[in-house]
Structure formats: C-alpha cells, structure tokens
Scaffold this motif. Structure first.
Motif: not given
Length: 238
Positions: A51-52, A55, A57-59
């Motif tokens: 996911l990183q 995304n 922001d998530f990373n």
C-alpha cells in the motif's frame, strides 16, 4: 503470482481447510467458487502489503511510525533505562547538584480522596470528633482512600488563603469533572529552603539526570557526525 510474489498450492490448501465447514477438503464442485474468492483475497492481501507504493500519505505515516519506534528504542537504551538503573550515577549527580533540591514551604500530611462530597464531609466530621483517620478509612475503604507523606503546600488541594497549622483538617475540595472530593490533615509544617534527602528528591534527580545523559549523548553524536544546515532553506522555512 502477483508482482513477482508467488501464491503456492500449499497456501491454497491451507485456505481451503480453514474455510471448509467440516475442516476437510471440499468436493470438486466447490473448488471454482472458492478459488475465485481466494484469488480475490490473495490479491487484496498483496495490495495491502504494498500500500505504501500507492498511497504517499500512508507511506509517510508508516515511515514516521518506524522512525518513532527506532527513536523510542534508542532513547530507552541510551537514556531512560540507563538513568533509572544507574544508582551510583544518580547519587553522584545528586551530591553535585544538592543545592538544587530543596523544599518550598511544606508539610507532613494525610491526603484523602473520597467518592463524593457527602462522604468527605462525614469523614471530616468523624476526624474532628477524635476518630483515627485510619479507622475512618477502614470503615469505608471502597469510598475513601488516603495517602500520607511530605508535600509542598502548593501540592495540597485546598481553597485559597488556607492557613496551614499542625492539626488542621482542610475543607473539602470538589472535583467538578467527576464529583470526587479531597481534603487533608496537616501533621507538621516546615519552612521553605530545607534540603531534600536523596530519597525525597529521587524523582527530580532521575528526570534531570536523564536530561544530562541526553545532552552528553547528543554532544558525542555531534562530534562523530557532522551536521550542516542549509541556511538559505532554513530561513525560507522561518
């Protein structure tokens, strides 16, 4: 496979066993639907693990967690646990800075915490009649708790302009948040600027010794690793 990550037959069989009602491999007629479901789950799991990459922001948040955990672990090893466990260093630090650890005006006192104002007022009445404070607590231990020690006068919860004298039972102070009530019995008073013993000052010493160790450690790091600041960029941030 998904993005060069292989899903094996073993993974598939384990999934089948976990999802069959009787914990046995289902009949061949059940395989197609179950396989479609498993492919979807495996794909989602693969996506979640990467996911990183999709995304930012998530990373960024994930990296913050990693950095935070690493910093916490380093601080725990280099500063916090070392300061608490170094009894010799603490004692030496106390002796070197002894003049910094003095009492303000203080008192030996018993501090009571009651479930509500009614219980506090009843306890105060009983104590003023001559009943032992320990007996007052023992009669209703679930509603009254008490702790004794030496406290700075500013730490005692009282109404303004209380004249602290030995034997004083202070008026109850009500906590507006939960309705609990506190009051104190003053046993003995002390003037300000009396020396704290090492035991009395231990919490303060640990806190300041941690700061000392941290500054010393940072100084060692600065000697080992050169820090250069781009003043142009720094000024633009300001």
């Amino acid at each position: 496979s998904f993005n060069n990550n292989k899903v094996t037959v073993r993974d598939w069989l384990q999934y089948v066993k976990r999802n069959s009602e009787d914990k046995q491999v289902p009949s061949s007629q059940a395989y197609p639907d179950l396989l479609k479901k498993y492919v979807s789950i495996a794909a989602l799991e693969n996506y979640r693990n990467r996911l990183q990459n999709f995304n930012p922001d998530f990373n960024y948040q994930l990296q913050e967690f990693k950095d935070g955990n690493m910093l916490f672990e380093v601080m725990e090893r280099q500063i916090w646990s070392k300061a608490s466990a170094d009894s010799i260093g603490l004692r030496q630090y106390y002796e070197q800075h002894k003049k910094n650890y003095t009492w303000t005006a203080s008192a030996d006192a018993v501090l009571f915490s009651c479930a509500n104002e009614t219980i506090a007022e009843h306890a105060i009445e009983e104590i003023k009649k001559g009943k032992s404070w320990k007996d007052v607590v023992n009669v209703n231990p679930s509603q009254i708790q008490a702790d004794s020690g030496r406290y700075e006068l500013s730490q005692l919860p009282v109404i303004d302009r209380t004249n602290f004298t030995p034997g004083l039972v202070t008026a109850s102070v009500i906590n507006a948040g939960d309705g609990t009530a506190v009051f104190s019995i003053i046993i003995k008073t002390y003037p300000e600027n009396q020396q704290r013993s090492f035991e009395d000052a231990r919490g303060l010493v640990i806190n300041e010794y941690q700061n000392f160790l941290e500054q010393k450690w940072i100084g060692e790091l600065k000697k080992k690793y050169t820090v250069k600041v781009n003043e142009k960029v720094f000024q633009s941030l300001l």
